[in-house]
Design an enzyme around this catalytic site. Structure first.
Site, mmCIF file in Angstrom:
data_model
loop_
_atom_site.group_PDB
_atom_site.id
_atom_site.type_symbol
_atom_site.label_atom_id
_atom_site.label_comp_id
_atom_site.label_asym_id
_atom_site.label_seq_id
_atom_site.Cartn_x
_atom_site.Cartn_y
_atom_site.Cartn_z
ATOM 1 N N CYS A 94 -2.066 1.403 10.776
ATOM 2 C CA CYS A 94 -1.393 2.552 11.391
ATOM 3 C C CYS A 94 -1.961 2.852 12.773
ATOM 4 O O CYS A 94 -1.325 2.563 13.779
ATOM 5 C CB CYS A 94 -1.526 3.778 10.485
ATOM 6 S SG CYS A 94 -0.538 3.624 8.993
ATOM 7 N N LYS A 138 -11.977 1.188 6.539
ATOM 8 C CA LYS A 138 -12.524 2.540 6.383
ATOM 9 C C LYS A 138 -13.283 2.621 5.074
ATOM 10 O O LYS A 138 -13.252 1.680 4.274
ATOM 11 C CB LYS A 138 -11.426 3.607 6.491
ATOM 12 C CG LYS A 138 -10.438 3.625 5.339
ATOM 13 C CD LYS A 138 -9.397 4.699 5.561
ATOM 14 C CE LYS A 138 -10.001 6.077 5.404
ATOM 15 N NZ LYS A 138 -9.596 6.785 4.209
ATOM 16 N N ARG A 142 3.044 9.347 5.589
ATOM 17 C CA ARG A 142 1.827 9.795 6.297
ATOM 18 C C ARG A 142 0.533 9.574 5.519
ATOM 19 O O ARG A 142 -0.528 9.914 6.014
ATOM 20 C CB ARG A 142 1.916 11.303 6.550
ATOM 21 C CG ARG A 142 2.878 11.723 7.614
ATOM 22 C CD ARG A 142 2.922 13.231 7.695
ATOM 23 N NE ARG A 142 3.624 13.672 8.894
ATOM 24 C CZ ARG A 142 4.330 14.783 8.966
ATOM 25 N NH1 ARG A 142 4.433 15.574 7.920
ATOM 26 N NH2 ARG A 142 4.925 15.121 10.098
ATOM 27 N N ARG A 156 -12.519 26.251 21.108
ATOM 28 C CA ARG A 156 -11.289 25.480 21.299
ATOM 29 C C ARG A 156 -11.558 23.989 21.520
ATOM 30 O O ARG A 156 -10.740 23.277 22.069
ATOM 31 C CB ARG A 156 -10.479 26.056 22.488
ATOM 32 C CG ARG A 156 -9.770 27.370 22.145
ATOM 33 C CD ARG A 156 -9.232 28.087 23.355
ATOM 34 N NE ARG A 156 -10.278 28.485 24.272
ATOM 35 C CZ ARG A 156 -11.099 29.534 24.100
ATOM 36 N NH1 ARG A 156 -10.967 30.293 23.035
ATOM 37 N NH2 ARG A 156 -12.045 29.817 24.977
ATOM 38 N N ASP A 188 9.625 -6.829 -4.882
ATOM 39 C CA ASP A 188 8.802 -7.443 -3.830
ATOM 40 C C ASP A 188 9.034 -8.940 -3.907
ATOM 41 O O ASP A 188 9.145 -9.498 -5.004
ATOM 42 C CB ASP A 188 7.320 -7.117 -4.038
ATOM 43 C CG ASP A 188 6.507 -7.322 -2.774
ATOM 44 O OD1 ASP A 188 5.985 -6.325 -2.225
ATOM 45 O OD2 ASP A 188 6.391 -8.494 -2.309
ATOM 46 N N LYS A 234 6.509 10.085 13.755
ATOM 47 C CA LYS A 234 5.519 9.272 13.019
ATOM 48 C C LYS A 234 4.605 8.514 13.991
ATOM 49 O O LYS A 234 3.383 8.489 13.841
ATOM 50 C CB LYS A 234 6.248 8.299 12.091
ATOM 51 C CG LYS A 234 5.383 7.227 11.468
ATOM 52 C CD LYS A 234 4.377 7.798 10.483
ATOM 53 C CE LYS A 234 3.285 6.785 10.176
ATOM 54 N NZ LYS A 234 2.204 7.316 9.384
ATOM 55 N N ASN A 272 0.262 9.165 14.869
ATOM 56 C CA ASN A 272 -0.822 8.173 14.883
ATOM 57 C C ASN A 272 -1.384 7.969 16.283
ATOM 58 O O ASN A 272 -2.562 7.653 16.446
ATOM 59 C CB ASN A 272 -0.327 6.847 14.306
ATOM 60 C CG ASN A 272 -0.283 6.912 12.793
ATOM 61 O OD1 ASN A 272 -0.922 7.772 12.179
ATOM 62 N ND2 ASN A 272 0.472 6.032 12.170
ATOM 63 N N TYR A 282 0.815 -1.225 0.000
ATOM 64 C CA TYR A 282 0.000 0.000 0.000
ATOM 65 C C TYR A 282 0.846 1.271 0.000
ATOM 66 O O TYR A 282 0.407 2.308 -0.485
ATOM 67 C CB TYR A 282 -0.928 0.002 1.219
ATOM 68 C CG TYR A 282 -2.115 -0.919 1.044
ATOM 69 C CD1 TYR A 282 -3.267 -0.482 0.402
ATOM 70 C CD2 TYR A 282 -2.083 -2.231 1.507
ATOM 71 C CE1 TYR A 282 -4.358 -1.326 0.225
ATOM 72 C CE2 TYR A 282 -3.161 -3.077 1.335
ATOM 73 C CZ TYR A 282 -4.299 -2.621 0.690
ATOM 74 O OH TYR A 282 -5.369 -3.464 0.520
HETATM 75 N N1 LIG Z 1 -0.956 1.275 4.745
HETATM 76 C C1 LIG Z 1 -0.928 2.494 5.239
HETATM 77 O O1 LIG Z 1 -1.914 3.203 5.222
HETATM 78 C C2 LIG Z 1 0.357 3.078 5.818
HETATM 79 C C3 LIG Z 1 0.467 4.473 5.988
HETATM 80 C C4 LIG Z 1 1.654 5.001 6.469
HETATM 81 C C5 LIG Z 1 2.703 4.148 6.803
HETATM 82 N N2 LIG Z 1 2.558 2.786 6.647
HETATM 83 C C6 LIG Z 1 3.706 1.938 6.983
HETATM 84 O O2 LIG Z 1 4.341 1.558 5.761
HETATM 85 C C7 LIG Z 1 4.941 0.259 5.903
HETATM 86 C C8 LIG Z 1 4.442 -0.640 4.786
HETATM 87 O O3 LIG Z 1 3.056 -0.815 4.963
HETATM 88 P P1 LIG Z 1 2.118 -1.326 3.795
HETATM 89 O O4 LIG Z 1 0.736 -0.996 4.212
HETATM 90 O O5 LIG Z 1 2.613 -0.837 2.478
HETATM 91 O O6 LIG Z 1 2.385 -2.904 3.901
HETATM 92 P P2 LIG Z 1 1.922 -4.014 2.846
HETATM 93 O O7 LIG Z 1 1.759 -5.263 3.609
HETATM 94 O O8 LIG Z 1 0.784 -3.493 2.020
HETATM 95 O O9 LIG Z 1 3.169 -4.142 1.853
HETATM 96 C C9 LIG Z 1 4.397 -4.626 2.224
HETATM 97 C C10 LIG Z 1 5.004 -5.353 1.031
HETATM 98 O O10 LIG Z 1 6.330 -5.721 1.363
HETATM 99 C C11 LIG Z 1 6.605 -6.984 0.811
HETATM 100 N N3 LIG Z 1 7.745 -7.512 1.547
HETATM 101 C C12 LIG Z 1 7.815 -7.841 2.866
HETATM 102 N N4 LIG Z 1 9.058 -8.224 3.193
HETATM 103 C C13 LIG Z 1 9.802 -8.137 2.066
HETATM 104 C C14 LIG Z 1 11.160 -8.383 1.777
HETATM 105 N N5 LIG Z 1 12.013 -8.803 2.712
HETATM 106 N N6 LIG Z 1 11.581 -8.191 0.512
HETATM 107 C C15 LIG Z 1 10.737 -7.784 -0.461
HETATM 108 N N7 LIG Z 1 9.424 -7.512 -0.238
HETATM 109 C C16 LIG Z 1 8.971 -7.685 1.017
HETATM 110 C C17 LIG Z 1 5.318 -7.754 0.971
HETATM 111 O O11 LIG Z 1 5.252 -8.822 0.051
HETATM 112 C C18 LIG Z 1 4.280 -6.652 0.684
HETATM 113 O O12 LIG Z 1 3.908 -6.629 -0.680
HETATM 114 C C19 LIG Z 1 4.566 -0.222 7.310
HETATM 115 O O13 LIG Z 1 5.600 0.075 8.185
HETATM 116 C C20 LIG Z 1 3.332 0.604 7.650
HETATM 117 O O14 LIG Z 1 3.185 0.787 9.033
HETATM 118 C C21 LIG Z 1 1.432 2.246 6.143
#
Ligand SMILES: NC(=O)c1ccc[n+]([C@@H]2O[C@H](COP(=O)([O-])OP(=O)(O)OC[C@H]3O[C@@H](n4cnc5c(N)ncnc54)[C@H](O)[C@@H]3O)[C@@H](O)[C@H]2O)c1
Length: 406
Positions: free
Chosen positions: A255, A315, A149, A241, A29, A201, A205, A9
């Site tokens: 998050c 959501k 974010r 306020r 990935d 960060k 949250n 994501y």
């Molecule tokens: N989703 C959100 O709304 C959001 C918002 C802000 C921050 N974050 C943070 O961003 C980070 C990623 O979240 P996300 O929602 O994208 O996760 P996600 O699960 O959607 O995606 C993570 C991807 O990483 C890949 N992956 C995992 N380990 C790997 C490796 N060793 N090598 C290659 N690929 C690998 C998985 O296959 C997956 O496709 C997290 O720390 C999350 O807290 C997420």
């Protein structure tokens, strides 16, 4: 060239955004199916503007692979769940990804951790991995933390417009990484140190979780003594306020329902307010389940199979159902050794839970009692179809007479 590790994501839109703004990007990935889908020209989740961004990035030459690349900059965007027992961040995905980066990265490379981590995680888990691989941080390799974010449902807009934080050991390196993000980001980009970036960060949250918990607690108090929480919040918010959020059926996603736990795990004797807030939010699906039971009793209903949950995602108007209140509620149903609640979500095409429907009209025909768990536009636009049903509206969006609230 930038090698973005983890195309979920966060990693995918970030990679696409950079590529479509002139940066050479390869996305990696380890999920072969995901990479094959992207290479077949399809995006892997629904998000406003993502398909257009994908097309622009592909035209600009982005590549997707399961292989880590030999390059000078890596952005690591892999999951960071929390350990359900200790509540601490589970850094195993970040550590595994950094270990794999170490196998290919040349001296002088910069590794940017974009995943959300608790303060101190990079010191405790990432630096030792790098040093164990013979790199001297600051000389052979640079370390940066650039947390994200953006909010699902408005990711593309927010990637372009949000302010950002970059934490680096060395300010000059921070400024260099800032340039990559500034290729697309129109917001202000603050450069600070790594621990400050980690903490900000998580604090952002946590602020949101605590404020949501306050609204949820008010809903519980008002329910106990039959007061109208929505009217009370509306009037309170007329105070110059005061700005109270709306209560809801719980908090999901990766998050707000996860990151504040990191502080509870790391500072158990200090993070009391945060701990309570998380427990209040996590208790909301059970509270809704209890409301269903109360309303069924009041209405003389006994057949749980005539009750339907509208919405499975965490959501509105997104297809992300990770940690969603509906999934939590269904788990709670199971723990009470009950079955039968029906479920429908227009964004979830695959069968993921029992008794799931894929068409609004068929779902509504199968139930007498609808629980609005998610305020997707679809239900807002079809509210008239709920006429005559018993309705538990967890978001105060339904104006039909006799509606129940949490
Ligand atoms: N989703 C959100 O709304 C959001 C918002 C802000 C921050 N974050 C943070 O961003 C980070 C990623 O979240 P996300 O929602 O994208 O996760 P996600 O699960 O959607 O995606 C993570 C991807 O990483 C890949 N992956 C995992 N380990 C790997 C490796 N060793 N090598 C290659 N690929 C690998 C998985 O296959 C997956 O496709 C997290 O720390 C999350 O807290 C997420």
């Amino acid at each position: 060239m930038i090698n973005v590790i983890g195309l979920g994501y966060i990693g995918l839109p970030t990679a696409l955004m950079m590529a479509s703004h002139g940066v050479e990007v390869v996305g990696t990935d380890y999920n072969k199916e995901l990479v094959a889908t992207l290479n077949a020209g399809k995006t892997t989740f629904k998000e406003k503007g993502l398909d257009e961004l994908f097309d622009a990035a592909v035209k600009a030459g982005i590549r997707f692979t399961t292989e880590y690349q030999v390059t000078d900059t890596y952005i690591v965007s892999v999951p960071t769940p929390y350990d359900k027992f200790s509540k601490k961040v589970d850094a195993c995905y970040v550590v595994a990804a950094v270990k794999d980066v170490m196998k290919v990265c040349p001296k002088g490379a910069t590794v940017v951790i974009e995943s959300t981590v608790s303060p101190g995680t990079i010191d405790k888990y990432v630096r030792p991995v790098i040093e164990a691989n013979g790199f001297k941080i600051g000389e052979d390799l640079n370390l940066v933390h650039a947390p994200e974010r953006i909010i699902p449902g408005n990711m593309v807009y927010e990637l372009l417009h949000n302010n950002r934080t970059i934490g680096a050991d060395d300010r000059a390196i921070g400024e260099k990484v800032k340039e990559y993000y500034a290729s697309f980001c129109q917001g202000e980009i603050v450069v600070t140190d790594i621990r400050t970036a980690e903490m900000t960060k998580v604090v952002e949250n946590t602020f949101r979780a605590v404020n949501i918990a306050f609204a949820n607690e008010l809903a519980k108090i008002c329910r106990h003594d039959n007061m109208d929480v929505y009217e009370i919040i509306r009037i309170c918010n007329m105070h110059p306020r005061v700005n109270i959020l709306q209560p809801g059926p719980g908090v999901g996603g990766h998050c707000i329902s996860v990151d504040p736990w990191f502080l509870v795990g790391d500072y158990p004797s200090l993070a009391k307010l945060i701990d309570q807030s998380m427990r209040i939010n996590d208790g909301m699906p059970d509270f809704v389940l209890n409301r269903i039971y109360e309303i069924m009793k009041e209405k003389g209903m006994t057949d749980i199979t005539r009750v339907g949950l509208y919405g499975l995602t965490y959501k509105e108007n997104v297809d992300d159902m990770r940690e969603s209140p509906t999934l939590q509620l269904l788990e709670s149903q199971e723990r009470h050794l009950a079955t039968g609640l029906k479920v429908y979500d227009p964004f979830i095409e695959k069968d993921v839970v029992a008794n799931q429907y894929h068409n609004l009209d068929e779902f509504l025909a199968a139930v007498d009692f609808v629980v609005i768990m998610v305020k997707h536009n679809e239900i807002k636009e079809n509210m008239d179809k709920l006429a005559g049903k018993v309705i538990l509206d967890c978001h105060n969006i339904c104006q039909l007479p006799g509606v129940y609230h949490i």
